[in-house]
Design an enzyme around this catalytic site. Structure first.
Site, PDB file in Angstrom:
ATOM      1  N   HIS A 292      41.092  27.618  35.919  1.00  0.00           N
ATOM      2  CA  HIS A 292      42.412  27.821  35.301  1.00  0.00           C
ATOM      3  C   HIS A 292      42.539  27.128  33.946  1.00  0.00           C
ATOM      4  CE1 HIS A 292      44.922  29.519  38.842  1.00  0.00           C
ATOM      5  NE2 HIS A 292      43.649  29.784  39.013  1.00  0.00           N
TER       6      HIS A 292
ATOM      7  N   HIS B 165      38.723  38.782  43.560  1.00  0.00           N
ATOM      8  CA  HIS B 165      39.710  39.309  42.618  1.00  0.00           C
ATOM      9  C   HIS B 165      39.161  39.361  41.206  1.00  0.00           C
ATOM     10  CE1 HIS B 165      41.200  35.417  40.890  1.00  0.00           C
ATOM     11  NE2 HIS B 165      40.907  34.938  42.077  1.00  0.00           N
TER      12      HIS B 165
ATOM     13  N   ASP C 100      36.783  31.616  38.422  1.00  0.00           N
ATOM     14  CA  ASP C 100      37.813  32.041  39.391  1.00  0.00           C
ATOM     15  C   ASP C 100      38.376  33.351  38.862  1.00  0.00           C
ATOM     16  OD1 ASP C 100      39.970  32.394  41.052  1.00  0.00           O
ATOM     17  OD2 ASP C 100      41.075  30.678  40.307  1.00  0.00           O
TER      18      ASP C 100
ATOM     19  N   GLU D 197      45.661  38.965  41.739  1.00  0.00           N
ATOM     20  CA  GLU D 197      45.676  37.893  42.728  1.00  0.00           C
ATOM     21  C   GLU D 197      46.446  36.704  42.192  1.00  0.00           C
ATOM     22  OE1 GLU D 197      43.727  34.405  45.002  1.00  0.00           O
ATOM     23  OE2 GLU D 197      44.077  34.723  42.882  1.00  0.00           O
ATOM     24  N   GLU D 198      46.242  36.414  40.908  1.00  0.00           N
ATOM     25  CA  GLU D 198      46.907  35.254  40.301  1.00  0.00           C
ATOM     26  C   GLU D 198      48.414  35.466  40.146  1.00  0.00           C
ATOM     27  OE1 GLU D 198      45.307  32.603  39.990  1.00  0.00           O
ATOM     28  OE2 GLU D 198      43.189  33.052  39.676  1.00  0.00           O
TER      29      GLU D 198
END
Lengths: 343, 338, 308
Positions: B308, B61, B170, B198-199
């Site tokens: 994150h 992603h 990520d 995606e998140e």
């Protein structure tokens, strides 16, 4: 503006999962205007405008929140489930209990004389709230099967100026707007086909929108964009954050799941025509059918327009008809524009 | 490493992945037989059309967690919302960039001198934080910033031996690994999908699977390393530098058992270090895809500490090993019956 | 309903993610019928007969269990349960190879731990389920994973009966119910659904569910988030009354159901089931009479002609 139409809509009960009467009204109304609606069964209704290869969706949900009879005790008191409703607003409401026969009921509570001071301070918990129809237990059990929906008994009412209050303005204001848009565009040449969906069970699972998206995917249709019309929080004396003023136009949603390019076109049309609007920032879940439609099938770029509304999910919802009027102008102008259909 | 640096430094908050997509098209578009971008921004590249199946889909992603402008104060400060899972404790006193012009700003914090002891025990709630771009009025801020504009962390990629420092491993690490994989000749038809949102709840992966309808899906991820200080005798895996992280099951999907075995056995055969991801943690696009079509899914990730947050650490060897493992395992796909 | 089949299903190892042995049993029993049986890569079993649209009867294969996450320095295994809130209780557990484990809760009351009886067993990623128990007594069944497997036993009942008639029908056993219904939507993807019936055992522990154990099958008017179409509910009620079965009506609101998950993707379903006592625990109870009545009702629905 045709206020009568809105008031008609507001008098039709349309609890989630029980939208038949609203569907019947819409079929008849559209028929009078020369439009044949297609019955989608439990998923709602759809109707079309325009022609050509290009296809866009326009979705409004027609359901409203309501109480549900969960259990009837031997004395005939009806206990409730209240999906999406704050139990604090239930006491002393008048309800129509839509069982085998329609019954008038009131949500009962013990008077202060019979309560301790402690009890008076706390809201009544939802499991203790009940509807009293004043009939003997056996008769209630016969007339009110488990699952019977109970709706608020309040007639729509005009407030000062262009504001109105009524039960289920979420999303009957949106349905009203969709009908006005349909009429406004009926005689116009459109760049493509618009398929309107009057969808069911938005409150809860967004079933109608899921069905709409799925049916397009299954039949191999490609949907250029979708417009979702719903209501959003209006500002009042208490609610300021994540809320929008009444009478200053609807909101256009902005956020990761909504189409940036279509939003930009909507904004430019609004400023061209001096139509007021607010931008409503939304993160991953908008709580509207946009969540479902935008990722159905191979993905549909989605525009979200919401009418500010006070006291959402209560019997005293309020909208400003000026916001419906300005949204009508914006949507009917935008849907005729080539650029919206070519981005 | 230049491509990984570019990818990590690029802004790509969910819904605003365009810059990452452009970098990828420029870097590896020439290796693909076809390049396509869908209406939500998913990037598809295909290779090996006409080869005998199974049809393989790789997914990484492009979006990262970040912030979004909610409204502008009368004094010109910017109130914001989070996009994706961000712990509000990491936000005070960070540099950020905003919107299409990448305006600089900082997330402010009350000076130490002016906050009392009790106050410092509380986490400043998100609703009290503001971005300051140096403006002195609402109208000044409004000249540069609009409601809904993305805000991302102003962190630059750096390399220190094998240790890499950047934001958004990520999943820019996954984006990078896929960019390397597309250069490889697979024995199967393969579609490479750099997905969006995606998140936001695995949104891009869902529609990508509906379009591609692959038989096998391999997700390349940057997952949280957990080899962090603790006195407790608890699971600390995955470890930084100890190889590709293989998922058994996470919160959204059960990885195909045969594919998991294939990955583990291939790693053992080739002497590639590998580790299992802790069960039932996180979720990936595979979770959305198996709900669209019955397909065999596997998730292979590099471990990265502090995902994150504005700044994370990854290990170069994990990236190299993950690419090698996926290539080698993919060669053997016909050996297994899913 | 065949008691031996139910017993076989309740005894077999089949946690979420490792359902293949349950699927094998279902497939074996379907082999003797004239249904065409397929299995997909997610482990879903799909049986079909005739051309659609047909009624589809759908239930799941998996049962709650644990996965080993870590072996600590003292040799204890740290477990995670699937689903997270299951009331599985302390006691014996087994892995796929039949090795035994003593499962217990850490003193915090939340974390699951286990001790392996076989040295070295219980690597990271090992799946465990409660050791199976099965008793039939007092006209009721008491068993491990009963609520999970009674649906499959009922489907096999329909399959046996469908053998004789020539009506079109489809039976679906899906994987991953306890992991957010992982296999459900893909399993139904290629079916031409006329009506979709989800078979579920419905918790009946509190006494205020609106339906009771031993009082017959239950139809859900409403799940947590979705409403069953009243026309379809009426169809089922009509068939039940035609064949002389008392049908209980219920509402449930304890978390996302299969019907909710499907409604979100635009598929409408009816949930049918029977009450289960001690639900989610190691030994659950359902009434034989409820199973028999539900089986008869499902056969009635399988015969079709429900379209109104």
């Amino acid at each position: 503006m045709n206020r009568e139409l809105l008031f008609d809509l507001l008098q039709i009960p349309s609890p989630s999962g029980h939208e038949e009467r609203m569907k019947a009204f819409l079929v008849k109304y559209l028929d009078v205007h020369g439009i044949k609606a297609q019955d989608l069964g439990p998923a709602g209704l759809s109707w079309g405008l325009g022609e050509g290869d290009k296809l866009a969706f326009f979705s409004v949900h027609i359901d409203q929140v309501a109480f549900v009879a969960d259990r009837i005790d031997d004395e005939g008191y009806i206990y409730l489930k209240m999906p999406g409703i704050d139990p604090r607003i239930a006491p002393s409401q008048e309800l129509t209990v839509r069982g085998k026969r329609e019954l008038v009921g009131v949500v009962g509570m013990r008077p202060p004389h019979f309560l301790s001071e402690e009890e008076q301070k706390a809201p009544i918990p939802s499991e203790k709230l009940y509807v009293d129809v004043g009939l003997p237990g056996e008769e209630v059990k016969r007339l009110v099967p488990v699952g019977t929906v109970c709706t608020w008994r309040l007639e729509p009412l005009a407030l000062l100026g262009s504001r109105v209050t009524g039960v289920g303005l979420d999303n009957k204001a949106g349905v009203f707007l969709a009908l006005l848009v349909t009429e406004a565009l009926g005689s116009k040449k459109l760049p493509g086909r618009i398929r309107f969906f009057a969808s069911t069970q938005e409150e809860g699972v967004m079933f109608g929108a899921g069905f709409a998206g799925r049916s397009a995917y299954k039949s191999g249709e490609s949907v250029l964009f979708a417009v979702v019309v719903d209501t959003t929080f209006g500002t009042d004396h208490e609610v300021k954050d994540s809320a929008f003023p009444l009478g200053k136009g609807s909101t256009l949603g902005v956020g990761p799941i909504l189409s940036k390019s279509h939003l930009a076109i909507m904004r430019s049309i609004a400023s061209e025509l001096s139509i007021p609007y607010s931008l409503e920032p939304l993160t991953s879940f908008t709580g509207t059918e946009a969540d479902v439609l935008s990722i159905s099938g191979k993905g549909i770029p989605t525009i979200l327009l919401s009418i500010p509304l006070r006291n959402m999910h209560s019997p005293v919802e309020i909208v400003d008809l000026d916001d419906v009027e300005s949204s009508l102008k914006l949507l009917s102008a935008a849907l005729q524009r080539e650029d919206l259909w070519s981005s | 490493m230049e491509l990984l640096k570019q990818l990590c430094d690029a802004p790509g908050v969910s819904g605003h992945e365009d810059a990452v997509r452009e970098i990828l098209i420029k870097a590896v578009g020439s290796y693909a037989e076809s390049v396509h971008v869908d209406s939500l921004g998913n990037l598809f590249m295909t290779k090996g059309k006409g080869k005998k199946g199974p049809h393989l889909m790789f997914t990484a992603h492009t979006d990262e967690v970040g912030l979004m402008v909610e409204r502008i104060d009368d004094e010109g400060f910017i109130k914001f919302m989070t996009l994706g899972g961000i712990d509000p404790r990491v936000l005070p006193a960070k540099r950020v960039r905003i919107g299409k012009d990448a305006i600089c700003g900082v997330i402010g914090i009350k000076p130490f001198h002016l906050s009392d002891k009790e106050e410092r025990k509380e986490v400043t709630p998100l609703s009290d934080l503001r971005v300051d771009i140096g403006a002195s009025s609402r109208s000044e801020t409004e000249r540069f910033v609009d409601v809904g504009d993305p805000i991302w962390f102003d962190t630059l990629f750096e390399q220190q031996g094998d240790i890499l420092k950047a934001k958004a491993f990520d999943d820019r690490a996954g984006c990078y690994m896929m960019a390397e994989l597309i250069k490889h000749e697979f024995r199967f038809p393969a579609t490479f999908v750099w997905s969006v949102q995606e998140e936001m709840g695995l949104r891009g992966g869902r529609i990508a699977a509906a379009r591609v309808r692959p038989d096998i899906m391999i997700v390349l991820e940057g997952t949280g390393a957990c080899d962090l200080p603790t006195d407790a005798d608890v699971a600390r895996r995955p470890f930084l530098g100890k190889g590709p992280v293989i998922t058994i099951l996470d919160r959204t999907v059960v990885a195909n058992q045969r594919l998991v075995e294939l990955l583990c056995q291939t790693a053992e055969r080739d002497g590639i270090p590998w580790q299992f991801k802790r069960p039932l943690v996180g979720g990936t696009d595979a979770g959305a895809a198996v709900r669209v079509k019955a397909l065999g899914a596997a998730v292979v990730a590099i471990p990265a500490r502090y995902i994150h947050t504005p700044v994370a650490l990854a290990h170069l060897k994990d990236i190299i090993n993950t690419i090698e493992l996926v290539k080698a395992a993919a060669e053997r796909l016909r050996e297994v019956k899913l | 309903m065949n008691k031996e089949v139910l017993q076989e299903l309740c005894r077999v190892f089949g946690p979420t993610g490792r359902e293949s042995r349950v699927a094998e049993i279902v497939k074996t029993h379907l082999e003797g019928t004239n249904l065409e049986v397929t299995a997909d890569v997610l482990g879903n079993v799909i049986a079909r007969k005739g051309d659609g649209p047909y009624p589809v009867f759908c239930t799941h294969l998996d049962q709650p269990g644990w996965v080993v996450e870590h072996r600590d320095k003292k040799g204890f295994l740290h477990l995670k349960s699937v689903p997270a809130d299951e009331k599985l209780g302390e006691g014996w557990a087994v892995d796929e190879g039949g090795n035994r484990y003593r499962v217990f809760k850490e003193s915090d009351g939340k974390s699951w731990r286990a001790e392996s009886l076989v040295e070295g067993e219980g690597e990271m990623g090992t799946f465990l389920v409660p050791k199976a128990e099965f008793e039939a007594s007092k006209g009721a069944y008491f068993a491990t994973a009963l609520a999970d497997r009674v649906g499959a036993a009922l489907l096999l009942d329909i399959a046996g009966k469908a053998n004789k008639g020539n009506q079109a029908v489809s039976l679906v056993c899906y994987t991953g119910r306890h992991l957010k219904f992982t296999g459900l939507t893909a399993a139904l993807e290629d079916l031409d659904i006329e009506r979709l019936y989800l078979i579920e055992a419905l918790p009946c522990d509190e006494g205020n569910e609106g339906y009771s154990l031993g009082e017959g099958p239950v139809i859900l008017l409403r799940t947590q988030h979705s409403v069953a179409p009243s026309l379809w509910v009426d169809e089922v009620a009509k068939i039940a009354s035609d064949i002389g079965i008392k049908l209980q009506k219920g509402l449930v609101s304890d978390g996302e159901s299969a019907a909710d998950t499907l409604a979100r993707t635009g598929i409408q379903a009816i949930t049918l089931g029977m009450g289960v006592r001690y639900s989610g625990s190691r030994i659950e109870r359902v009434e034989g009479s409820d199973c028999e009545a539900l089986s008869k009702l499902l056969q009635g629905l399988a015969k079709g002609k429900v379209r109104s």
